[in-house]
Design a protein around this motif. Structure first.
Motif, PDB file in Angstrom:
ATOM      1  N   THR A 145       0.886  -1.533   0.434  1.00 29.63           N
ATOM      2  CA  THR A 145       0.046  -0.218  -0.209  1.00 29.63           C
ATOM      3  C   THR A 145       1.080   0.912   0.382  1.00 29.63           C
ATOM      4  O   THR A 145       2.161   1.869   1.041  1.00 29.63           O
ATOM      5  CB  THR A 145      -0.864   0.161   1.417  1.00 29.63           C
ATOM      6  OG1 THR A 145      -2.035  -1.383   1.138  1.00 29.63           O
ATOM      7  CG2 THR A 145      -2.106   0.936   1.282  1.00 29.63           C
ATOM      8  N   LYS A 164       1.011   2.796  -9.125  1.00 32.15           N
ATOM      9  CA  LYS A 164       0.266   2.588  -9.951  1.00 32.15           C
ATOM     10  C   LYS A 164       0.836   1.241 -10.806  1.00 32.15           C
ATOM     11  O   LYS A 164       0.725   0.241 -11.381  1.00 32.15           O
ATOM     12  CB  LYS A 164      -1.169   2.893 -10.353  1.00 32.15           C
ATOM     13  CG  LYS A 164      -1.849   3.476  -9.580  1.00 32.15           C
ATOM     14  CD  LYS A 164      -2.849   2.127  -8.993  1.00 32.15           C
ATOM     15  CE  LYS A 164      -3.899   1.658 -10.119  1.00 32.15           C
ATOM     16  NZ  LYS A 164      -4.232   0.192  -9.048  1.00 32.15           N
ATOM     17  N   ARG A 169      -0.883  -0.921  -3.739  1.00 31.42           N
ATOM     18  CA  ARG A 169      -1.953  -0.122  -4.263  1.00 31.42           C
ATOM     19  C   ARG A 169      -1.757   1.484  -3.925  1.00 31.42           C
ATOM     20  O   ARG A 169      -1.532   1.830  -2.636  1.00 31.42           O
ATOM     21  CB  ARG A 169      -3.520  -0.804  -2.620  1.00 31.42           C
ATOM     22  CG  ARG A 169      -4.499  -0.573  -2.651  1.00 31.42           C
ATOM     23  CD  ARG A 169      -4.892  -1.050  -1.169  1.00 31.42           C
ATOM     24  NE  ARG A 169      -6.545  -0.376  -0.917  1.00 31.42           N
ATOM     25  CZ  ARG A 169      -7.066  -0.338   0.741  1.00 31.42           C
ATOM     26  NH1 ARG A 169      -6.237  -0.272   1.571  1.00 31.42           N
ATOM     27  NH2 ARG A 169      -8.561   0.341   0.355  1.00 31.42           N
ATOM     28  N   LYS A 184      -8.009  10.102  -8.863  1.00 26.94           N
ATOM     29  CA  LYS A 184      -9.230   9.129  -8.576  1.00 26.94           C
ATOM     30  C   LYS A 184      -9.020   8.629 -10.789  1.00 26.94           C
ATOM     31  O   LYS A 184      -8.568   7.727 -11.060  1.00 26.94           O
ATOM     32  CB  LYS A 184     -10.572   9.082  -8.768  1.00 26.94           C
ATOM     33  CG  LYS A 184     -11.606   7.992  -8.694  1.00 26.94           C
ATOM     34  CD  LYS A 184     -11.145   7.222  -7.715  1.00 26.94           C
ATOM     35  CE  LYS A 184     -11.348   5.385  -6.810  1.00 26.94           C
ATOM     36  NZ  LYS A 184     -11.343   4.567  -6.856  1.00 26.94           N
ATOM     37  N   ASP A 189      -6.545   3.723  -6.265  1.00 25.32           N
ATOM     38  CA  ASP A 189      -7.462   3.008  -5.753  1.00 25.32           C
ATOM     39  C   ASP A 189      -8.037   3.925  -4.784  1.00 25.32           C
ATOM     40  O   ASP A 189      -9.787   3.229  -4.585  1.00 25.32           O
ATOM     41  CB  ASP A 189      -6.999   2.169  -5.096  1.00 25.32           C
ATOM     42  CG  ASP A 189      -6.564   1.112  -6.148  1.00 25.32           C
ATOM     43  OD1 ASP A 189      -6.624   0.219  -7.267  1.00 25.32           O
ATOM     44  OD2 ASP A 189      -4.958   1.542  -6.032  1.00 25.32           O
ATOM     45  N   GLU A 190      -7.908   4.768  -3.777  1.00 23.39           N
ATOM     46  CA  GLU A 190      -8.677   5.076  -2.788  1.00 23.39           C
ATOM     47  C   GLU A 190      -8.147   6.290  -2.855  1.00 23.39           C
ATOM     48  O   GLU A 190      -6.854   6.427  -3.035  1.00 23.39           O
ATOM     49  CB  GLU A 190      -8.719   4.838  -1.481  1.00 23.39           C
ATOM     50  CG  GLU A 190      -9.047   3.343  -1.271  1.00 23.39           C
ATOM     51  CD  GLU A 190     -10.472   2.973  -1.321  1.00 23.39           C
ATOM     52  OE1 GLU A 190     -11.244   3.638  -2.206  1.00 23.39           O
ATOM     53  OE2 GLU A 190     -10.942   1.724  -1.859  1.00 23.39           O
TER      54      GLU A 190
END
Length: 327
Positions: A145, A164, A169, A184, A189-190
């Motif tokens: 992450t 990415k 993530r 985004k 992802d978030e």
């Protein structure tokens, strides 16, 4: 040639002076003379005008750390010839806010095929910093992450795309719904809206309390303090810069107890200490661009004679992506 000069230190809008009759520079052995097509704006351009940057060129000087352009003359032994399209970083104080610049041999790279001038000018420092930070210093691995602060900014957008491409993530942070939507779109992802959400609580929620393996922080100050609370076991906080204008302390007991690393990333220092890394990283970036796994974002383009306005926009943190001057 036309270009900007700084004759005294202060705010860029106060000390940048436009000249229409600056002498044309000439290339020495190994150097090339480049007609600038685009010059990117960076926070160090603001700091050097203020006299707050770690390198302080002698007055008067021309700012501008990175450019894209066409070679118009070459010194003896130069690797590039007239007509070649190149990107590069001019010597400090003899920068890209002008129509012509001289580039040293080790500061000149090929312009990536098919890339627009503004993108080419603006990718060098941000994407090289991203590769250096995420892969060389941060050892980002597939499946980990990655938390990217200021993810809508120049270096932040690069980190999102590179993360990415590496199979991580990616959680991006940005201020306001428009910037969050942009992050985004870049592939995060978030996205956490730090202007309207509790940054620490939201990231902990998104990671089930674990935190992020790698944290990319170009902001500093309070954001760094938040990052300390969000570092996973054996996490790496990458200190990229201090866009907030505030420095933060790294309390060593907390670093020890939580077992994370605070890692400095000064890409420019590699030009002195490990210059052989720069072309290696650029080849990685060229491969990613060829596959369109990266796509440098230019948020604002302005003509060269509006450089003070461009730096005001950059300094206000109101921009997205790179701010670039067209020449």
């Amino acid at each position: 040639m036309r270009g900007w000069r700084v004759h005294e230190l202060g705010e860029p809008g106060d000390v940048l002076t436009w000249h229409s009759d600056l002498p044309d520079p000439a290339p020495g052995p190994g150097q090339v003379l480049v007609r600038v097509h685009a010059a990117a704006c960076n926070f160090p351009d603001i700091l050097v005008c203020q006299g707050r940057y770690q390198e302080r060129p002698e007055l008067p000087f021309t700012p501008g750390l990175e450019i894209a352009g066409e070679v118009v003359a070459a010194g003896e032994g130069a690797r590039f010839a007239p007509g070649d399209r190149v990107i590069g970083w001019p010597p400090m104080g003899q920068g890209g806010y002008a129509e012509l610049v001289v580039l040293d041999a080790d500061a000149t790279l090929p312009w990536p095929d098919g890339m627009a001038a503004a993108q080419a000018a603006g990718m060098l420092i941000t994407y090289q910093t991203g590769v250096c930070a995420l892969h060389h210093r941060g050892q980002l691995r597939e499946g980990e992450t990655l938390l990217v602060h200021a993810a809508a900014g120049g270096v932040g957008t690069a980190a999102v795309q590179l993360g990415k491409a590496a199979g991580a993530r990616v959680i991006g942070t940005a201020g306001g719904p428009e910037k969050c939507a942009l992050v985004k779109e870049l592939g995060a992802d978030e996205v956490v809206d730090y202007a309207n959400e509790d940054l620490v609580a939201r990231v902990k929620e998104l990671t089930a309390g674990r935190g992020a393996d790698v944290i990319f922080d170009p902001v500093g100050g309070d954001v760094f303090d938040a990052s300390r609370k969000l570092a996973a076991f054996e996490g790496r906080i990458l200190v990229i810069g201090f866009a907030s204008g505030a420095h933060a302390a790294a309390p060593t007991p907390h670093v020890l107890v939580k077992n994370y690393s605070v890692v400095g990333v000064h890409w420019g220092y590699y030009r002195q200490m490990r210059p052989e890394m720069i072309p290696l990283w650029q080849r990685q970036l060229d491969e990613l661009w060829a596959k369109r796994l990266i796509d440098p974002l230019v948020g604002t383009e302005l003509p060269l004679d509006r450089a003070p306005e461009a730096l005001r926009l950059l300094g206000s943190r109101g921009s997205t992506g790179k701010v670039v001057l067209r020449v």
